[in-house]
Design a protein around this motif. Sequence first.
Motif, PDB file in Angstrom:
ATOM      1  N   ARG A  81      16.530  57.767  48.367  1.00 37.01           N
ATOM      2  CA  ARG A  81      17.125  58.331  49.583  1.00 37.01           C
ATOM      3  C   ARG A  81      18.414  57.607  49.909  1.00 37.01           C
ATOM      4  N   ASP A  82      19.442  58.370  50.190  1.00 34.36           N
ATOM      5  CA  ASP A  82      20.705  57.823  50.673  1.00 34.36           C
ATOM      6  C   ASP A  82      20.772  58.044  52.172  1.00 34.36           C
ATOM      7  N   TRP A  83      21.243  57.035  52.918  1.00 29.55           N
ATOM      8  CA  TRP A  83      21.340  57.157  54.352  1.00 29.55           C
ATOM      9  C   TRP A  83      22.442  56.242  54.877  1.00 29.55           C
ATOM     10  N   THR A  84      22.814  56.456  56.115  1.00 24.29           N
ATOM     11  CA  THR A  84      23.872  55.678  56.753  1.00 24.29           C
ATOM     12  C   THR A  84      23.258  54.822  57.858  1.00 24.29           C
ATOM     13  N   ASP A  85      23.559  53.519  57.832  1.00 25.19           N
ATOM     14  CA  ASP A  85      23.007  52.640  58.862  1.00 25.19           C
ATOM     15  C   ASP A  85      23.822  52.731  60.158  1.00 25.19           C
ATOM     16  N   ARG A  86      23.395  51.980  61.169  1.00 26.99           N
ATOM     17  CA  ARG A  86      24.039  52.039  62.489  1.00 26.99           C
ATOM     18  C   ARG A  86      25.498  51.629  62.458  1.00 26.99           C
ATOM     19  N   ARG A  91      23.711  53.322  52.629  1.00 28.49           N
ATOM     20  CA  ARG A  91      22.543  52.611  52.146  1.00 28.49           C
ATOM     21  C   ARG A  91      21.741  53.515  51.211  1.00 28.49           C
ATOM     22  N   ARG A  92      20.947  52.884  50.389  1.00 33.87           N
ATOM     23  CA  ARG A  92      20.103  53.614  49.446  1.00 33.87           C
ATOM     24  C   ARG A  92      18.788  52.861  49.305  1.00 33.87           C
ATOM     25  N   ASN A  93      17.706  53.599  49.294  1.00 35.67           N
ATOM     26  CA  ASN A  93      16.431  52.950  49.013  1.00 35.67           C
ATOM     27  C   ASN A  93      15.540  53.872  48.191  1.00 35.67           C
ATOM     28  N   ALA A  94      14.626  53.227  47.482  1.00 35.23           N
ATOM     29  CA  ALA A  94      13.676  53.950  46.637  1.00 35.23           C
ATOM     30  C   ALA A  94      12.291  53.805  47.247  1.00 35.23           C
TER      31      ALA A  94
END
Length: 150
Positions: A81-86, A91-94
């Motif tokens: 998953r790719d996402w944007t922090d505050r 960011r990316r996590n598995a």
Amino acid sequence: MLNHITIMGRLTRDPEIRYTQSQTPVTSFTLAVDRDFGGRDGGEKQTDFIDCVAWRQTAEFVSKYFTKGSMAVVSGRLQIRDWTDRDGGKRRNAEVVVDNIYFGESKRRDGGDVRSESRPAYQSSYESVSPSMGASAFSELGDDDGELPF
């Protein structure tokens, strides 16, 4: 193409169950999974901490029957998953999306193993068949070989 993963490890904390806006249960937990090899010089084993997420009935099952320290075998698919922090950083996590989860060890009661509490590890067969018969139903064989019936 195939995306399938099976891992075995211990839960690092109690599972957290939440519900989506449509009341779908989702449970997240982390498994501590030891690698099969130690350091090159035979040193300490390395451990990976793998995030897992379970949905619907599987989520309810995990939250009901698993706790911190439980050994679990998880099979599912790997999801990135790719996402944007505050702060606006990418960011990316598995994580493993759980299809099936199994108990990795026998259930314990009051800190002991079930097998040791339910009955003795060894019980002679005639006692388990009919305790009322007792040992008197059997006779001693003499030293005389005699004729064997076979």
